[in-house]
Design a protein around this motif. Structure first.
Motif, PDB file in Angstrom:
ATOM      1  N   ARG A  59      24.002 -13.187   9.832  1.00 48.45           N
ATOM      2  CA  ARG A  59      24.684 -13.532   8.576  1.00 48.45           C
ATOM      3  C   ARG A  59      24.112 -12.718   7.415  1.00 48.45           C
ATOM      4  NH1 ARG A  59      27.574 -18.561   9.288  1.00 48.45           N
ATOM      5  NH2 ARG A  59      28.745 -18.035  11.164  1.00 48.45           N
ATOM      6  N   GLU A  60      22.774 -12.574   7.373  1.00 49.43           N
ATOM      7  CA  GLU A  60      22.156 -11.776   6.308  1.00 49.43           C
ATOM      8  C   GLU A  60      22.579 -10.319   6.406  1.00 49.43           C
ATOM      9  OE1 GLU A  60      17.946 -12.449   6.674  1.00 49.43           O
ATOM     10  OE2 GLU A  60      18.087 -14.503   5.925  1.00 49.43           O
ATOM     11  N   LEU A  61      22.611  -9.787   7.618  1.00 50.70           N
ATOM     12  CA  LEU A  61      23.041  -8.398   7.812  1.00 50.70           C
ATOM     13  C   LEU A  61      24.509  -8.229   7.430  1.00 50.70           C
ATOM     14  CD1 LEU A  61      21.175  -7.658  11.158  1.00 50.70           C
ATOM     15  CD2 LEU A  61      20.726  -6.554   8.948  1.00 50.70           C
ATOM     16  N   GLU A  62      25.309  -9.249   7.705  1.00 52.08           N
ATOM     17  CA  GLU A  62      26.723  -9.208   7.307  1.00 52.08           C
ATOM     18  C   GLU A  62      26.839  -9.216   5.780  1.00 52.08           C
ATOM     19  OE1 GLU A  62      30.882 -11.650   8.081  1.00 52.08           O
ATOM     20  OE2 GLU A  62      28.974 -12.608   8.577  1.00 52.08           O
ATOM     21  N   GLU A  63      26.071 -10.054   5.112  1.00 56.08           N
ATOM     22  CA  GLU A  63      26.098 -10.117   3.645  1.00 56.08           C
ATOM     23  C   GLU A  63      25.645  -8.807   3.014  1.00 56.08           C
ATOM     24  OE1 GLU A  63      23.851 -13.499   2.354  1.00 56.08           O
ATOM     25  OE2 GLU A  63      25.085 -14.891   3.503  1.00 56.08           O
ATOM     26  N   ASP A  64      24.749  -8.097   3.686  1.00 56.56           N
ATOM     27  CA  ASP A  64      24.248  -6.822   3.170  1.00 56.56           C
ATOM     28  C   ASP A  64      25.121  -5.638   3.575  1.00 56.56           C
ATOM     29  OD1 ASP A  64      22.048  -7.778   1.728  1.00 56.56           O
ATOM     30  OD2 ASP A  64      20.812  -7.870   3.530  1.00 56.56           O
ATOM     31  N   GLY A  65      26.226  -5.901   4.268  1.00 60.00           N
ATOM     32  CA  GLY A  65      27.147  -4.832   4.627  1.00 60.00           C
ATOM     33  C   GLY A  65      26.684  -3.978   5.798  1.00 60.00           C
ATOM     34  N   ILE A  66      25.762  -4.492   6.599  1.00 61.66           N
ATOM     35  CA  ILE A  66      25.244  -3.755   7.749  1.00 61.66           C
ATOM     36  C   ILE A  66      26.028  -4.098   9.011  1.00 61.66           C
ATOM     37  CG2 ILE A  66      23.184  -3.357   9.181  1.00 61.66           C
ATOM     38  CD1 ILE A  66      22.951  -2.348   6.243  1.00 61.66           C
ATOM     39  N   VAL A  67      26.419  -5.353   9.126  1.00 60.00           N
ATOM     40  CA  VAL A  67      27.106  -5.858  10.318  1.00 60.00           C
ATOM     41  C   VAL A  67      28.473  -6.397   9.913  1.00 60.00           C
ATOM     42  CG1 VAL A  67      27.050  -7.741  12.023  1.00 60.00           C
ATOM     43  CG2 VAL A  67      25.003  -6.387  11.613  1.00 60.00           C
ATOM     44  N   TYR A  68      29.444  -6.165  10.791  1.00 54.31           N
ATOM     45  CA  TYR A  68      30.789  -6.722  10.617  1.00 54.31           C
ATOM     46  C   TYR A  68      30.983  -7.809  11.669  1.00 54.31           C
ATOM     47  CZ  TYR A  68      35.843  -7.171  10.699  1.00 54.31           C
ATOM     48  OH  TYR A  68      37.112  -7.670  10.671  1.00 54.31           O
ATOM     49  N   ARG A  69      31.481  -8.940  11.235  1.00 51.82           N
ATOM     50  CA  ARG A  69      31.729 -10.076  12.135  1.00 51.82           C
ATOM     51  C   ARG A  69      33.218 -10.222  12.312  1.00 51.82           C
ATOM     52  NH1 ARG A  69      31.489 -15.755  10.083  1.00 51.82           N
ATOM     53  NH2 ARG A  69      31.671 -17.060  11.907  1.00 51.82           N
ATOM     54  N   GLU A  70      33.674 -10.061  13.556  1.00 54.48           N
ATOM     55  CA  GLU A  70      35.111 -10.194  13.834  1.00 54.48           C
ATOM     56  C   GLU A  70      35.365 -11.456  14.635  1.00 54.48           C
ATOM     57  OE1 GLU A  70      38.967  -7.690  15.381  1.00 54.48           O
ATOM     58  OE2 GLU A  70      36.997  -6.746  15.405  1.00 54.48           O
ATOM     59  N   ILE A  71      36.258 -12.281  14.096  1.00 55.33           N
ATOM     60  CA  ILE A  71      36.630 -13.530  14.752  1.00 55.33           C
ATOM     61  C   ILE A  71      38.016 -13.339  15.348  1.00 55.33           C
ATOM     62  CG2 ILE A  71      37.031 -15.998  14.450  1.00 55.33           C
ATOM     63  CD1 ILE A  71      35.262 -15.763  11.887  1.00 55.33           C
ATOM     64  N   TYR A  72      38.113 -13.506  16.662  1.00 57.56           N
ATOM     65  CA  TYR A  72      39.393 -13.360  17.351  1.00 57.56           C
ATOM     66  C   TYR A  72      40.097 -14.708  17.379  1.00 57.56           C
ATOM     67  CZ  TYR A  72      37.643  -8.840  18.870  1.00 57.56           C
ATOM     68  OH  TYR A  72      37.149  -7.563  18.893  1.00 57.56           O
ATOM     69  N   PRO A  73      41.387 -14.733  17.014  1.00 55.11           N
ATOM     70  CA  PRO A  73      42.129 -16.003  16.970  1.00 55.11           C
ATOM     71  C   PRO A  73      42.568 -16.430  18.376  1.00 55.11           C
ATOM     72  CG  PRO A  73      43.544 -14.208  16.284  1.00 55.11           C
ATOM     73  CD  PRO A  73      42.187 -13.614  16.545  1.00 55.11           C
ATOM     74  N   GLN A  74      41.653 -17.027  19.082  1.00 53.61           N
ATOM     75  CA  GLN A  74      41.957 -17.498  20.427  1.00 53.61           C
ATOM     76  C   GLN A  74      41.158 -18.764  20.687  1.00 53.61           C
ATOM     77  OE1 GLN A  74      40.497 -13.914  22.407  1.00 53.61           O
ATOM     78  NE2 GLN A  74      38.872 -15.122  23.343  1.00 53.61           N
ATOM     79  N   ILE A  75      41.500 -19.427  21.767  1.00 57.48           N
ATOM     80  CA  ILE A  75      40.776 -20.630  22.148  1.00 57.48           C
ATOM     81  C   ILE A  75      40.197 -20.399  23.534  1.00 57.48           C
ATOM     82  CG2 ILE A  75      40.980 -23.092  22.662  1.00 57.48           C
ATOM     83  CD1 ILE A  75      43.193 -23.198  20.574  1.00 57.48           C
ATOM     84  N   PRO A  76      38.890 -20.549  23.726  1.00 56.74           N
ATOM     85  CA  PRO A  76      37.893 -20.839  22.693  1.00 56.74           C
ATOM     86  C   PRO A  76      37.700 -19.632  21.778  1.00 56.74           C
ATOM     87  CG  PRO A  76      36.792 -20.377  24.772  1.00 56.74           C
ATOM     88  CD  PRO A  76      38.271 -20.362  25.048  1.00 56.74           C
ATOM     89  N   PRO A  77      37.187 -19.880  20.575  1.00 57.28           N
ATOM     90  CA  PRO A  77      36.997 -18.783  19.621  1.00 57.28           C
ATOM     91  C   PRO A  77      36.054 -17.716  20.168  1.00 57.28           C
ATOM     92  CG  PRO A  77      36.571 -20.912  18.586  1.00 57.28           C
ATOM     93  CD  PRO A  77      36.745 -21.156  20.043  1.00 57.28           C
ATOM     94  N   LYS A  78      36.353 -16.487  19.830  1.00 61.40           N
ATOM     95  CA  LYS A  78      35.517 -15.364  20.243  1.00 61.40           C
ATOM     96  C   LYS A  78      35.078 -14.634  18.981  1.00 61.40           C
ATOM     97  CE  LYS A  78      35.766 -10.968  22.708  1.00 61.40           C
ATOM     98  NZ  LYS A  78      36.615 -10.052  23.467  1.00 61.40           N
ATOM     99  N   VAL A  79      33.765 -14.401  18.867  1.00 60.29           N
ATOM    100  CA  VAL A  79      33.216 -13.696  17.718  1.00 60.29           C
ATOM    101  C   VAL A  79      32.396 -12.526  18.232  1.00 60.29           C
ATOM    102  CG1 VAL A  79      31.692 -13.858  15.707  1.00 60.29           C
ATOM    103  CG2 VAL A  79      33.104 -15.816  16.351  1.00 60.29           C
ATOM    104  N   GLU A  80      32.651 -11.354  17.685  1.00 58.23           N
ATOM    105  CA  GLU A  80      31.880 -10.169  18.031  1.00 58.23           C
ATOM    106  C   GLU A  80      31.271  -9.573  16.778  1.00 58.23           C
ATOM    107  OE1 GLU A  80      33.745  -8.146  22.027  1.00 58.23           O
ATOM    108  OE2 GLU A  80      34.342  -7.340  20.094  1.00 58.23           O
ATOM    109  N   TYR A  81      30.098  -9.003  16.960  1.00 63.82           N
ATOM    110  CA  TYR A  81      29.386  -8.347  15.866  1.00 63.82           C
ATOM    111  C   TYR A  81      29.325  -6.862  16.151  1.00 63.82           C
ATOM    112  CZ  TYR A  81      28.002 -13.066  14.670  1.00 63.82           C
ATOM    113  OH  TYR A  81      28.024 -14.394  14.325  1.00 63.82           O
ATOM    114  N   SER A  82      29.558  -6.066  15.114  1.00 66.63           N
ATOM    115  CA  SER A  82      29.474  -4.612  15.243  1.00 66.63           C
ATOM    116  C   SER A  82      28.854  -4.069  13.958  1.00 66.63           C
ATOM    117  CB  SER A  82      30.859  -4.008  15.455  1.00 66.63           C
ATOM    118  OG  SER A  82      31.713  -4.317  14.368  1.00 66.63           O
ATOM    119  N   LEU A  83      28.456  -2.822  14.014  1.00 69.40           N
ATOM    120  CA  LEU A  83      27.868  -2.188  12.835  1.00 69.40           C
ATOM    121  C   LEU A  83      28.958  -1.601  11.953  1.00 69.40           C
ATOM    122  CD1 LEU A  83      24.807  -0.282  14.344  1.00 69.40           C
ATOM    123  CD2 LEU A  83      24.798  -2.420  13.060  1.00 69.40           C
TER     124      LEU A  83
END
Length: 127
Positions: A59-83
């Motif tokens: 979350r801190e890396l995301e707030e600092d613009g280092i990491v992007y958090r992608e939430i896929y609209p599916q069930i169950p939810p899928k979240v991936e992190y990338s730079l």
């Protein structure tokens, strides 16, 4: 974009350490260099980090613009992190840190040789 680490001075090294400092942040960034990962994949790569701590650092890396958090609209939810591009720009720093450690670390400096070797093997395998 608001940063979680407002600059208290104009020291570039201090700023960099505020953004990527912490026990797990450099490893998180390093393991995201190759491709996006889910938190469970990061947990397998960094088993000594708790899920709570990984989530906090992500979350801190995301707030600092280092990491992007992608939430896929599916069930169950899928979240991936990338730079992000900004996160990817840290690659030479991390590779330099890895090279420096490989050149300078000796058995007397390793608090737990087995643990250090295991992390080193995961780092090399992920490349």
């Amino acid at each position: 974009m608001a940063s979680t680490h407002e600059a208290t001075s104009y020291c570039p090294i201090e700023y960099t350490l505020n953004v990527i400092g912490g026990k797990w942040k450099p490893l998180i960034i390093y393991f995201l260099l190759d491709n996006p990962k889910r938190i469970s994949q990061l947990q397998r790569l960094i088993p000594d980090a708790s899920r709570r701590m990984l989530t906090k650092h992500l979350r801190e890396l995301e707030e600092d613009g280092i990491v992007y958090r992608e939430i896929y609209p599916q069930i169950p939810p899928k979240v991936e992190y990338s730079l992000t591009g900004r996160g990817r720009s840290l690659e030479p720093i991390l590779l330099s840190m890895l090279a420096w450690a490989n050149e300078n670390q000796n058995d007397n400096q390793k608090p737990n040789q087995n643990e250090g070797q295991a992390v080193n093997e995961r780092v090399l395998e992920s490349r």
